[in-house]
Design a protein around this motif. Structure first.
Motif: not given
Ligand SMILES: NC(=O)c1ccc[n+]([C@@H]2O[C@H](COP(=O)([O-])OP(=O)(O)OC[C@H]3O[C@@H](n4cnc5c(N)ncnc54)[C@H](O)[C@@H]3O)[C@@H](O)[C@H]2O)c1
Length: 360
Positions: A42, A45, A104, A106, A109, A129-130, A136, A142, A151-152, A169, A173-174, A177
């Motif tokens: 995105n 990132v 991250g 999103v 997935d 990168t999160t 996870d 998944k 969702k999902n 990385t 990250l905020p 997060e």
């Molecule tokens: N597949 C699975 O097993 C599984 C498990 C848990 C959650 N999920 C899914 O994961 C998603 C949530 O993931 P998330 O918490 O990573 O959220 P996200 O992907 O939205 O990332 C959170 C924010 O951090 C920003 N970001 C990412 N890396 C960064 C970095 N290094 N520095 C600065 N900003 C950065 C992103 O642009 C975004 O704004 C949900 O859609 C959830 O359903 C999936």
């Protein structure tokens, strides 16, 4: 660098913890993919890490192309998966062309889902990168996108071929997060590993300051636990469901907040409710909910429904929880802690007790 293996027979793969982004090309080179590769990411990132990843891939003779999806959960959709397909088709990607998910959960997935469908499946690599994605979502296969009705709801089990985590990385990250990811780390302590739970308790300041040693340790333990569980039950026929501790009430909180409460924050609240319910239904002693709530609070995570701007009624909450009920064929089986480090999947809980808890 530390390597954790996810053992799934022919679909086994390595998680490289603490590898630099610059190593990506070299590591992918070992896996004998096609030369053309797309880095799905995105704008947030991409701006931070896109160039480093593209350079690493070019250095290993990959022809790498970035594909951007807007930043946000609302873009984890079939429409945006389709936009990825279009970019791949225009650029004549074939069945050997790998997709790299840089971002991250999103992005991970969505990219994994796109990889599972494009030409009936192309290889994909997770570069989370999160913290949440590292501990996870990038591990376990998944993948999926959201549907307006849930969702999902559209997705596939599709394992990556490699997961590469550059812990540096996380520095950009905020904080919120980062904390959201910490909820999933705490979850591993509760479901599987008392030592991890105690470590988090004793080393809170170091973990929150992201000191390399403690941070590397908790990410590694989380990946080892997830890899272990997934290796034993890839498709959630049984054991894997324990990873859903806190996700039933958590899911309701996420939905009712209109996704303004982050996934990990919702899981933190859900874990506290699960521990309280477990105590009230006689599955654990009072120390368990006390310890879970204290650790959640100590890490600055929300622990009650007061996080919601508008307090929903118990009926609304119970309705939101029923979404899981439908998926499970009529019976809500909850993951309830027996002690710190051990949980049970149980239908043995009293609806009135849950209602009373939610009303408090
Ligand atoms: N597949 C699975 O097993 C599984 C498990 C848990 C959650 N999920 C899914 O994961 C998603 C949530 O993931 P998330 O918490 O990573 O959220 P996200 O992907 O939205 O990332 C959170 C924010 O951090 C920003 N970001 C990412 N890396 C960064 C970095 N290094 N520095 C600065 N900003 C950065 C992103 O642009 C975004 O704004 C949900 O859609 C959830 O359903 C999936």
């Amino acid at each position: 660098m530390h390597v954790v293996k996810v053992e799934l027979g022919a679909r086994s793969y390595d998680i490289l913890i603490g590898a630099k982004l610059e190593k990506l090309g070299e590591e992918m080179g070992r896996l004998r993919f096609g030369r053309k590769t797309a880095v799905v990411t995105n704008p947030t990132v991409n701006r931070l890490y896109g160039q480093r990843v593209l350079k690493a891939l070019a250095a290993a003779d990959f022809l790498a192309m970035p594909v951007e999806v807007p930043d946000g959960e609302q873009y984890k959709t079939l429409d945006w998966a389709n936009a990825v397909f279009t970019a791949l088709l225009i650029n004549t990607f074939d069945r050997r062309s790998p997709l790299v998910a840089l971002g991250g959960g999103v992005i991970g997935d969505l990219t994994g889902f796109a990889a599972s469908c494009y030409m009936r499946g192309v290889p994909f690599i997770q570069v989370p990168t999160t913290l949440l994605a590292m501990v996870d979502s990038s591990v376990g296969g998944k993948t999926g996108v959201n549907h307006p009705m849930g969702k999902n709801m559209i997705g596939a089990f599709y394992q990556p071929r490699l997961v590469l985590m550059d812990l540096d990385t996380l520095k950009t990250l905020p904080k919120e997060e980062f904390l959201s990811g910490m909820a999933e780390v705490i979850k591993y302590g509760v479901i599987w590993d008392r030592e991890l739970f105690d470590f988090l308790d004793k080393n809170r300041e170091k973990v929150l300051a992201q000191e390399q040693g403690p941070l590397g340790h908790i990410i590694r333990r989380s990946c080892e636990i997830k890899a272990d569980v997934v290796s034993k039950d890839e498709r959630e026929g049984g054991l894997r469901a324990i990873l859903n501790l806190g996700h039933t009430v958590g899911h309701a909180v996420e939905t009712l907040s209109n996704y303004t409460v982050r996934h990990g924050e919702a899981v933190a609240i859900g874990m506290v409710y699960a521990a309280k319910l477990a105590h009230r239904s006689g599955q654990c002693d009072a120390r368990v909910p006390e310890r879970v709530e204290k650790l959640v609070r100590d890490y600055g995570l929300p622990f009650s429904l007061s996080v919601l701007k508008r307090r929903p009624s118990v009926t609304e909450l119970m309705d939101a929880i029923q979404v899981d009920k439908k998926a499970e064929g009529g019976k809500v089986r909850l993951v309830l802690p027996k002690k710190v480090g051990e949980v049970v999947m149980s239908g043995e809980w009293d609806e009135q007790q849950l209602r009373a808890l939610l009303a408090e």
